[in-house]
Design a protein around this motif. Structure first.
Motif, PDB file in Angstrom:
ATOM      1  N   VAL A 182       0.729  -1.241  -0.044  1.00 27.91           N
ATOM      2  CA  VAL A 182      -0.041  -0.082  -0.010  1.00 27.91           C
ATOM      3  C   VAL A 182       0.889   1.044   0.032  1.00 27.91           C
ATOM      4  CG1 VAL A 182      -1.711   1.315   1.147  1.00 27.91           C
ATOM      5  CG2 VAL A 182      -2.101  -1.315   0.964  1.00 27.91           C
ATOM      6  N   LEU A 183       1.890   1.261   0.879  1.00 22.12           N
ATOM      7  CA  LEU A 183       2.602   2.541   0.936  1.00 22.12           C
ATOM      8  C   LEU A 183       3.468   2.716  -0.290  1.00 22.12           C
ATOM      9  CD1 LEU A 183       3.987   1.867   4.550  1.00 22.12           C
ATOM     10  CD2 LEU A 183       2.624   3.762   3.814  1.00 22.12           C
ATOM     11  N   CYS A 184       3.871   1.674  -0.970  1.00 29.04           N
ATOM     12  CA  CYS A 184       4.498   1.631  -2.405  1.00 29.04           C
ATOM     13  C   CYS A 184       3.549   2.391  -3.395  1.00 29.04           C
ATOM     14  CB  CYS A 184       5.084   0.148  -2.983  1.00 29.04           C
ATOM     15  SG  CYS A 184       6.671  -0.147  -2.089  1.00 29.04           S
ATOM     16  N   TYR A 185       2.337   2.079  -3.456  1.00 33.40           N
ATOM     17  CA  TYR A 185       1.381   2.639  -4.286  1.00 33.40           C
ATOM     18  C   TYR A 185       1.074   4.071  -3.727  1.00 33.40           C
ATOM     19  CZ  TYR A 185      -0.249  -1.805  -6.455  1.00 33.40           C
ATOM     20  OH  TYR A 185      -0.322  -2.957  -7.007  1.00 33.40           O
ATOM     21  N   GLN A 186       1.145   4.471  -2.631  1.00 32.09           N
ATOM     22  CA  GLN A 186       1.248   5.896  -2.291  1.00 32.09           C
ATOM     23  C   GLN A 186       2.439   6.694  -2.691  1.00 32.09           C
ATOM     24  OE1 GLN A 186       1.544   6.888   1.918  1.00 32.09           O
ATOM     25  NE2 GLN A 186       0.036   8.539   1.844  1.00 32.09           N
ATOM     26  N   VAL A 187       3.639   6.011  -2.659  1.00 35.51           N
ATOM     27  CA  VAL A 187       4.885   6.751  -3.184  1.00 35.51           C
ATOM     28  C   VAL A 187       4.673   7.138  -4.600  1.00 35.51           C
ATOM     29  CG1 VAL A 187       7.117   6.594  -3.619  1.00 35.51           C
ATOM     30  CG2 VAL A 187       6.277   5.906  -1.319  1.00 35.51           C
ATOM     31  N   LEU A 188       4.185   5.979  -5.402  1.00 32.94           N
ATOM     32  CA  LEU A 188       4.050   6.112  -6.802  1.00 32.94           C
ATOM     33  C   LEU A 188       3.003   6.879  -7.055  1.00 32.94           C
ATOM     34  CD1 LEU A 188       4.284   2.232  -7.775  1.00 32.94           C
ATOM     35  CD2 LEU A 188       5.819   3.946  -8.253  1.00 32.94           C
ATOM     36  N   SER A 189       1.979   7.339  -6.333  1.00 32.80           N
ATOM     37  CA  SER A 189       0.731   8.273  -6.516  1.00 32.80           C
ATOM     38  C   SER A 189       1.349   9.298  -6.329  1.00 32.80           C
ATOM     39  CB  SER A 189      -0.596   8.025  -5.905  1.00 32.80           C
ATOM     40  OG  SER A 189      -1.328   8.894  -6.156  1.00 32.80           O
ATOM     41  N   GLN A 190       2.273   9.838  -5.418  1.00 30.26           N
ATOM     42  CA  GLN A 190       2.744  11.077  -5.128  1.00 30.26           C
ATOM     43  C   GLN A 190       3.812  11.672  -6.051  1.00 30.26           C
ATOM     44  OE1 GLN A 190       3.982  10.807  -1.063  1.00 30.26           O
ATOM     45  NE2 GLN A 190       1.928  11.161  -0.123  1.00 30.26           N
ATOM     46  N   GLN A 191       4.593  10.355  -6.482  1.00 29.82           N
ATOM     47  CA  GLN A 191       5.597  10.831  -7.631  1.00 29.82           C
ATOM     48  C   GLN A 191       4.919  11.266  -8.644  1.00 29.82           C
ATOM     49  OE1 GLN A 191       8.791  10.703  -6.657  1.00 29.82           O
ATOM     50  NE2 GLN A 191      10.128  10.389  -8.073  1.00 29.82           N
ATOM     51  N   ALA A 192       3.713  10.585  -9.267  1.00 29.11           N
ATOM     52  CA  ALA A 192       2.996  10.815 -10.599  1.00 29.11           C
ATOM     53  C   ALA A 192       2.672  12.325 -10.247  1.00 29.11           C
ATOM     54  CB  ALA A 192       2.048   9.897 -10.769  1.00 29.11           C
ATOM     55  N   MET A 193       1.934  12.736  -9.157  1.00 27.63           N
ATOM     56  CA  MET A 193       1.574  14.078  -9.021  1.00 27.63           C
ATOM     57  C   MET A 193       2.578  15.012  -9.159  1.00 27.63           C
ATOM     58  SD  MET A 193      -1.668  14.273  -6.101  1.00 27.63           S
ATOM     59  CE  MET A 193      -1.284  12.763  -4.890  1.00 27.63           C
ATOM     60  N   ALA A 194       3.717  14.709  -8.521  1.00 30.48           N
ATOM     61  CA  ALA A 194       4.666  15.660  -8.459  1.00 30.48           C
ATOM     62  C   ALA A 194       5.405  15.926  -9.856  1.00 30.48           C
ATOM     63  CB  ALA A 194       6.265  15.102  -7.643  1.00 30.48           C
ATOM     64  N   GLU A 195       5.277  14.782 -10.707  1.00 31.86           N
ATOM     65  CA  GLU A 195       5.512  14.917 -12.084  1.00 31.86           C
ATOM     66  C   GLU A 195       4.547  15.342 -13.073  1.00 31.86           C
ATOM     67  OE1 GLU A 195       9.109  11.831 -12.356  1.00 31.86           O
ATOM     68  OE2 GLU A 195       7.096  10.949 -12.435  1.00 31.86           O
ATOM     69  N   SER A 196       3.209  15.817 -12.547  1.00 30.65           N
ATOM     70  CA  SER A 196       2.282  16.128 -13.367  1.00 30.65           C
ATOM     71  C   SER A 196       1.488  15.227 -14.223  1.00 30.65           C
ATOM     72  CB  SER A 196       2.304  17.372 -14.198  1.00 30.65           C
ATOM     73  OG  SER A 196       2.826  18.293 -13.333  1.00 30.65           O
ATOM     74  N   GLU A 197       1.649  13.689 -13.782  1.00 27.66           N
ATOM     75  CA  GLU A 197       1.209  12.655 -14.474  1.00 27.66           C
ATOM     76  C   GLU A 197      -0.039  12.265 -13.543  1.00 27.66           C
ATOM     77  OE1 GLU A 197       2.132  11.573 -17.263  1.00 27.66           O
ATOM     78  OE2 GLU A 197       3.948  12.543 -17.713  1.00 27.66           O
TER      79      GLU A 197
END
Length: 521
Positions: A128-143
């Motif tokens: 779950v925490l990995c999915y959170q990181v991936l979601s936050q990383q995508a937001m930071a990259e505007s994806e």
């Protein structure tokens, strides 16, 4: 057990303290207090305790100490068999990914994707925490579509495991994602629903604090300053009590509110408290890189100290461009927001023509990346810059577009800025009655625009319908759209039918083509 000389038994008791327990009350502070009181080697005696200890430090954003803690895992390699070896390495990668995200490092994605390939179902919390990181990383990259996908996957897993705490933790990201894409009404609904669900389950939690801070942020954007201030204070106290580093956002939120209301001593007080917090809790500058400088620059901007504001804003941009960092979690629009305020500085310094070009590029960029809320703010500033350049007809056209978008998003904050600087011009386009708030005037403008035959094509679809249409354009089926947006299949079909009707087409492919022709994608 320690007094009885049985450290192995003590470690066994301690490691039963699961990761979810760290999200309840002041358990993070308690866990770290035990670390200072109990023998140091106890917390490095098992791999589970090292991982648990690391997650507690992550919540507090003591990132340098996480590195030291993870180094203790080395003594447990190699493991007795390949499966255990791979699982332990995946646990390490999940933590490294989370720390890299908090530092704004691009490699966070690779760490988490590799961890997800290996982590077993037993390690669902780390998944779950990995999915959170991936979601936050995508937001930071505007994806943002990618961010929505990873967020949905994490929430689905949290629900499957019956973890309300993890589900509501991911709801914080979901609310921010909805806010960025201009779905304010939906964002507020998800936030209030999450708060209700969590308060029925636990009395105190850092997640409750994060939600209250986010509530303060959304209220401030609606121009409801008193309610925003109260929510910020509640969130600040909750996160501070629970030992959560998100308390920082309470301080900077209160500082921004104070500066907007010309309460400069209070603004500087909260800024000093934010800086003191990071030093006292040993939070590295990387966790909140640039945020403090941005809010300080805004305070100077409200005071008319344009040179100081510009220097601070340029420093933020340069610090990111030189090192290729990504925006910090919780403040994903940092860089485009800095660019917008640089245009405001140019506008106030009499360089309106220069501001026009920068703002037009920013609006295009924000629309392309679906940052609809920020695009709306930039449009208000563009209208003001055009007005200052003497291009009055264009200025009025941009202002009317901005008002339509603001009404659709329930966004009042940019109107407050415009009213402070151009009250007469705004009153001409947005008439007022005695005692009527800006929000009420905006709603009346929306009703008048809806009744007008010249309403623009851009105002036809609601934000939710635009989101559904974007997912259709990506080739998602109705079922996939329902899963990503957490709505029923029937609701998706209703949205699709309304989209076709509003755009005057018969099929979804025609709707996508029409949207592309209008420049929505």
């Amino acid at each position: 057990a320690l007094w009885a000389g049985q450290p192995e038994v003590a470690a066994n008791y301690l490691q039963r303290y699961g990761q979810e327990q760290l999200l309840i009350g002041d358990n993070v502070s308690l866990f770290l207090k035990w670390r200072s009181e109990l023998p140091q080697d106890l917390f490095a005696s098992t791999t589970r305790l090292i991982v648990l200890h690391s997650w507690a430090l992550v919540i507090c954003a003591r990132l340098d100490e996480v590195d030291e803690c993870l180094a203790d895992l080395a003594k447990f390699f190699p493991q007795p068999d390949a499966r255990r070896q791979a699982q332990l390495l995946a646990q390490w990668q999940a933590l490294r990914g989370f720390v890299a995200r908090l530092r704004g490092e691009p490699e966070a994605r690779d760490h988490c994707l590799q961890a997800l390939e290996v982590l077993s179902d037993h390690a669902w919390a780390q998944r779950v925490l990995c999915y959170q990181v991936l979601s936050q990383q995508a937001m930071a990259e505007s994806e943002l579509e990618q961010a929505l996908h990873y967020n949905a996957e994490g929430m689905k897993l949290a629900r499957l495991k019956g973890s309300l705490l993890y589900e509501t933790m991911l709801s914080v990201d979901r609310v921010q994602l909805l806010e960025i894409t201009g779905e304010f009404e939906r964002a507020i609904g998800v936030l209030e629903e999450s708060l209700r669900a969590l308060r029925d389950s636990v009395r105190h939690s850092p997640i409750i604090g994060r939600l209250k801070l986010l509530q303060g942020h959304l209220l401030a954007y609606q121009g409801l300053d008193e309610a925003a201030r109260e929510a910020y204070q509640q969130g600040r106290i909750e996160t501070e009590t629970c030992g959560d580093s998100y308390v920082f956002f309470g301080y900077v939120g209160l500082a921004e509110l104070a500066a907007r209301n010309q309460e400069f001593p209070a603004a500087y007080h909260w800024l000093r408290e934010a800086e003191r917090l990071t030093q006292w809790r040993h939070v590295p500058e990387a966790r909140f890189r640039g945020i403090l400088s941005l809010i300080t620059a805004l305070t100077w901007l409200h005071q008319g100290k344009l040179k100081k504001a510009r220097a601070a804003l340029v420093d933020v941009l340069e610090s990111y461009e030189d090192q290729a960092y990504l925006a910090p979690s919780g403040f994903y629009e940092l860089l485009p927001r800095v660019q917008r305020y640089l245009a405001v500085v140019d506008l106030l310094a009499g360089r309106a023509a220069q501001a026009v070009g920068a703002l037009q590029a920013l609006i295009e960029q924000n629309l392309r990346t679906q940052r609809l809320g920020l695009a709306c703010e930039c449009r208000f500033t563009l209208a003001e810059a055009l007005q200052q350049c003497g291009r009055h007809a264009e200025a009025e056209q941009e202002l009317r577009k901005a008002l339509v978008e603001a009404a659709r998003q329930q966004l009042t904050k940019p109107l407050l800025e415009l009213q402070q600087r151009q009250p007469q011009w705004l009153a001409k386009i947005l008439p007022t009655s005695k005692g009527e708030s800006l929000g009420e005037r905006l709603l009346q403008f929306q009703r008048d625009s809806d009744d007008s035959p010249s309403a623009s094509d851009e105002a036809v679809l609601s934000n939710r319908e635009l989101t559904v249409l974007r997912l259709i354009a990506q080739g998602c089926s109705n079922q996939e759209i329902a899963e990503q947006l957490f709505i029923s299949l029937h609701t998706v079909k209703t949205h699709a039918r309304r989209i076709n009707t509003k755009l005057g087409v018969a099929r979804r492919t025609q709707a996508v083509a029409r949207a592309k022709a209008l420049g929505w994608f």
